[in-house]
Design a protein around this motif. Structure first.
Motif, mmCIF file in Angstrom:
data_model
loop_
_atom_site.group_PDB
_atom_site.id
_atom_site.type_symbol
_atom_site.label_atom_id
_atom_site.label_comp_id
_atom_site.label_asym_id
_atom_site.label_seq_id
_atom_site.Cartn_x
_atom_site.Cartn_y
_atom_site.Cartn_z
ATOM 1 N N VAL A 148 0.848 -1.189 0.000
ATOM 2 C CA VAL A 148 0.000 0.000 0.000
ATOM 3 C C VAL A 148 0.886 1.242 0.000
ATOM 4 C CG1 VAL A 148 -1.729 1.327 1.270
ATOM 5 C CG2 VAL A 148 -1.869 -1.174 1.217
ATOM 6 N N ILE A 149 0.552 2.191 -0.872
ATOM 7 C CA ILE A 149 1.302 3.439 -0.980
ATOM 8 C C ILE A 149 0.404 4.578 -0.534
ATOM 9 C CG2 ILE A 149 2.504 5.002 -2.563
ATOM 10 C CD1 ILE A 149 2.973 2.544 -4.371
ATOM 11 N N GLU A 150 0.823 5.293 0.487
ATOM 12 C CA GLU A 150 0.036 6.401 1.021
ATOM 13 C C GLU A 150 0.241 7.635 0.155
ATOM 14 O OE1 GLU A 150 -2.088 6.160 3.434
ATOM 15 O OE2 GLU A 150 -1.569 4.085 3.985
ATOM 16 N N LEU A 151 -0.863 8.207 -0.338
ATOM 17 C CA LEU A 151 -0.799 9.376 -1.206
ATOM 18 C C LEU A 151 -1.647 10.514 -0.653
ATOM 19 C CD1 LEU A 151 -1.262 7.660 -4.693
ATOM 20 C CD2 LEU A 151 0.889 8.384 -3.655
ATOM 21 N N GLN A 152 -1.136 11.738 -0.801
ATOM 22 C CA GLN A 152 -1.939 12.919 -0.506
ATOM 23 C C GLN A 152 -2.947 13.113 -1.640
ATOM 24 O OE1 GLN A 152 -1.647 14.595 2.404
ATOM 25 N NE2 GLN A 152 -0.102 13.057 2.959
ATOM 26 N N SER A 153 -3.958 13.959 -1.422
ATOM 27 C CA SER A 153 -5.050 14.090 -2.393
ATOM 28 C C SER A 153 -4.564 14.516 -3.777
ATOM 29 C CB SER A 153 -6.105 15.075 -1.880
ATOM 30 O OG SER A 153 -5.546 16.367 -1.710
ATOM 31 N N LYS A 154 -3.663 15.486 -3.855
ATOM 32 C CA LYS A 154 -3.174 15.938 -5.156
ATOM 33 C C LYS A 154 -2.254 14.890 -5.795
ATOM 34 C CE LYS A 154 -5.243 19.856 -5.611
ATOM 35 N NZ LYS A 154 -6.344 19.974 -6.602
ATOM 36 N N LYS A 201 7.553 7.952 -4.009
ATOM 37 C CA LYS A 201 6.679 6.958 -3.385
ATOM 38 C C LYS A 201 6.444 5.728 -4.265
ATOM 39 C CE LYS A 201 4.167 10.241 -0.472
ATOM 40 N NZ LYS A 201 2.855 10.766 -0.044
ATOM 41 N N ILE A 202 6.285 5.930 -5.577
ATOM 42 C CA ILE A 202 5.912 4.784 -6.410
ATOM 43 C C ILE A 202 7.046 4.260 -7.284
ATOM 44 C CG2 ILE A 202 3.528 5.623 -6.484
ATOM 45 C CD1 ILE A 202 4.038 6.195 -9.484
ATOM 46 N N ASP A 203 8.144 5.010 -7.406
ATOM 47 C CA ASP A 203 9.253 4.568 -8.258
ATOM 48 C C ASP A 203 10.509 4.200 -7.466
ATOM 49 O OD1 ASP A 203 7.960 4.593 -10.649
ATOM 50 O OD2 ASP A 203 8.785 6.484 -11.366
ATOM 51 N N LYS A 204 10.960 5.108 -6.626
ATOM 52 C CA LYS A 204 12.258 4.924 -5.975
ATOM 53 C C LYS A 204 12.353 3.667 -5.108
ATOM 54 C CE LYS A 204 13.821 9.709 -6.186
ATOM 55 N NZ LYS A 204 14.242 10.922 -5.441
ATOM 56 N N PRO A 205 11.285 3.272 -4.414
ATOM 57 C CA PRO A 205 11.405 2.048 -3.597
ATOM 58 C C PRO A 205 11.436 0.763 -4.421
ATOM 59 C CG PRO A 205 9.664 3.502 -2.774
ATOM 60 C CD PRO A 205 10.024 3.979 -4.135
ATOM 61 N N PHE A 206 11.233 0.861 -5.738
ATOM 62 C CA PHE A 206 11.129 -0.326 -6.577
ATOM 63 C C PHE A 206 12.191 -0.288 -7.682
ATOM 64 C CE2 PHE A 206 7.046 0.822 -4.768
ATOM 65 C CZ PHE A 206 6.657 -0.367 -4.157
#
Length: 225
Positions: A148-154, A201-206
């Motif tokens: 699960v990736i936590e994202l702010q609204s924008k 959040k969605i690229d660097k950890p992978f």
């Protein structure tokens, strides 16, 4: 969620658009009933908020035309027509909900969320997938490789636009219009700042990056080619 707002009063439209955008939704606004019908028939959206009294084509006719075309886009009427007979007529035409003006924004937002839940289990439940990344537009959750990736609204709204346009170039101007409702802000760095946060959040950890910069143009989202 991607929401169509059909409202010919500019003040009401601005109030609704700003409020929904602040809550992480992407809003496209039209002022004419025929524009609303064309949009729903030829574009994908998760919800249409329609006034009943609009130029070009009234809201009832729009909904009837959509349902005749087997288009099941959820529709919320937002209108000053408040009689019980008006409500019954709107729902009988094929609308999913009916809210009378003047209204409290908190109630409008609650109804939007309720309609999202109501349609969550339909065959067309909107889950966007690019490679190993999924974005559930109703549950408002993002996952990559099961995490699960936590994202702010924008950040969520930005990712939604990129994933809806996977494999295509999305320009900076398009992102300003669709995520921040800016028509033209040449000096702002808001897009670059948020893309950087999203990548973290969605690229660097992978191992594999999904967001790619297209020099002097914008961004493209895709998996391995």
């Amino acid at each position: 969620m991607k929401i169509l707002l059909a409202e010919d009063d500019p003040k009401v439209a601005s109030f609704i658009t700003n409020g929904l955008s602040e809550n992480g939704h992407s809003v496209d606004h039209v002022t004419d009933g025929r524009e609303a019908l064309t949009y729903c028939l030829y574009n994908s959206c998760d919800l249409a908020i329609l006034d009943r009294m609009m130029p070009g084509m009234d809201g009832l006719s729009v909904v009837r035309a959509l349902r005749a075309a087997r288009n099941q886009t959820p529709v919320l009427f937002l209108t000053a027509l408040a009689d019980v007979s008006d409500r019954v007529e709107g729902l009988a035409a094929g609308a999913d909900d009916y809210l009378v003006k003047p209204f409290h924004f908190s109630e409008l937002l609650a109804r939007v969320v309720a309609l999202s839940r109501r349609h969550k289990d339909s065959p067309e439940a909107p889950v966007l997938i690019v490679h190993d990344l999924s974005l559930d537009l109703l549950a408002r959750t993002a996952r990559r490789q099961g995490q699960v990736i936590e994202l702010q609204s924008k950040e969520f709204a930005l990712l939604e636009v990129l994933m809806r346009n996977a494999g295509r170039v999305v320009t900076r101007t398009m992102l300003l219009e669709q995520v921040w409702n800016f028509n033209f802000e040449p000096n702002t760095t808001v897009v670059e700042t948020h893309v950087s946060r999203l990548r973290a959040k969605i690229d660097k950890p992978f191992d594999l990056p999904l967001i790619h910069t297209v020099r002097s143009t914008g961004y493209s989202m895709h998996g391995p080619r």
